[in-house]
Design an enzyme around this catalytic site. Structure first.
Site, PDB file in Angstrom:
ATOM      1  N   HIS A  59       0.795  -1.229   0.000  1.00 38.81           N
ATOM      2  CA  HIS A  59       0.000   0.000   0.000  1.00 38.81           C
ATOM      3  C   HIS A  59       0.834   1.289   0.000  1.00 38.81           C
ATOM      4  O   HIS A  59       0.264   2.376  -0.037  1.00 38.81           O
ATOM      5  CB  HIS A  59      -0.908   0.012   1.235  1.00 38.81           C
ATOM      6  CG  HIS A  59      -0.121   0.128   2.499  1.00 38.81           C
ATOM      7  ND1 HIS A  59       0.557  -0.943   3.053  1.00 38.81           N
ATOM      8  CD2 HIS A  59       0.145   1.191   3.288  1.00 38.81           C
ATOM      9  CE1 HIS A  59       1.192  -0.532   4.135  1.00 38.81           C
ATOM     10  NE2 HIS A  59       0.964   0.756   4.305  1.00 38.81           N
ATOM     11  N   HIS A  74       1.580   6.931  -0.657  1.00 39.26           N
ATOM     12  CA  HIS A  74       0.731   6.109   0.205  1.00 39.26           C
ATOM     13  C   HIS A  74      -0.600   5.924  -0.511  1.00 39.26           C
ATOM     14  O   HIS A  74      -1.339   6.877  -0.708  1.00 39.26           O
ATOM     15  CB  HIS A  74       0.539   6.784   1.563  1.00 39.26           C
ATOM     16  CG  HIS A  74       0.097   5.838   2.636  1.00 39.26           C
ATOM     17  ND1 HIS A  74      -1.191   5.381   2.728  1.00 39.26           N
ATOM     18  CD2 HIS A  74       0.786   5.239   3.635  1.00 39.26           C
ATOM     19  CE1 HIS A  74      -1.277   4.555   3.763  1.00 39.26           C
ATOM     20  NE2 HIS A  74      -0.079   4.451   4.326  1.00 39.26           N
TER      21      HIS A  74
END
Length: 150
Positions: A59, A74
C-alpha cells in the site's frame, strides 16, 4: 538550487494534503506534498521520481533520488489493514526505477468498497516548509507533474 519534479503516481483529481482524511498527512507530519483522489478503476501506481525504492509495502512505497531526496507514495488511507489484499507489487525494494515506471498495481474502487478512502498522499520526506511549489490542482494523469520541490 536543486529542483526536483515530483510526478503524480496515479490518475485522478489532485488537491492539497490538508484535505486528506488522516491527520498524519493533513497536518504534514511526515512532510509537505499533495494528494490525489484516484480514478475508481484498476491501475498502476508509478514512481514519482527516478531513484531507488528503499521501502515497498503493498500500500505504500518510498523512492529516493540520487540527490538523497525521498518521496513517499501512500495508496489510500488505512490500507495497511488490508495486509496486501488488492495490491500487486511490480517492483522490489532495492530496485532502481525511472520516474513514471509502474511500481504497484491496485484497485481504488475496491479500496473504497471496503470502506476506506482511496486518497493517495504524495509526500516530500524531510522537506522544509515552503520548499514545495507549483502543486497541481484538478485532473492529473499518472506521470504528470504534481509539484516542484526546491
Amino acid at each position: 538550487m536543486n529542483l526536483t519534479t515530483v510526478l503524480a503516481p496515479v490518475a485522478g483529481a489532485a488537491f492539497g494534503l490538508a484535505a486528506v482524511p488522516d491527520p498524519v498527512f493533513s497536518q504534514a507530519m511526515v512532510g509537505p506534498g499533495a494528494a490525489i483522489d484516484p480514478e475508481r478503476i484498476p491501475g498502476e501506481a508509478v514512481a514519482p521520481i527516478t531513484g531507488t525504492i528503499i521501502k515497498l509495502h503493498p500500500h505504500a512505497y518510498v523512492v529516493v533520488g540520487d540527490d538523497g531526496r525521498g518521496v513517499l507514495v501512500h495508496l489510500g488511507i488505512d490500507t495497511v489493514q488490508l495486509r496486501g489484499a488488492g495490491f500487486c507489487l511490480l517492483a522490489a525494494e532495492g530496485d532502481r526505477v525511472e520516474a513514471g515506471q509502474p511500481v504497484v498495481r491496485w484497485n481504488p474502487a475496491a479500496v473504497a468498497a471496503g470502506g476506506r478512502s482511496p486518497f493517495c498522499a504524495v509526500v516530500a520526506l524531510d522537506a522544509v516548509d515552503g520548499s514545495i511549489s507549483d502543486v497541481a490542482v484538478g485532473t492529473v494523469g499518472a506521470g504528470d507533474e504534481l509539484f516542484q520541490w526546491s
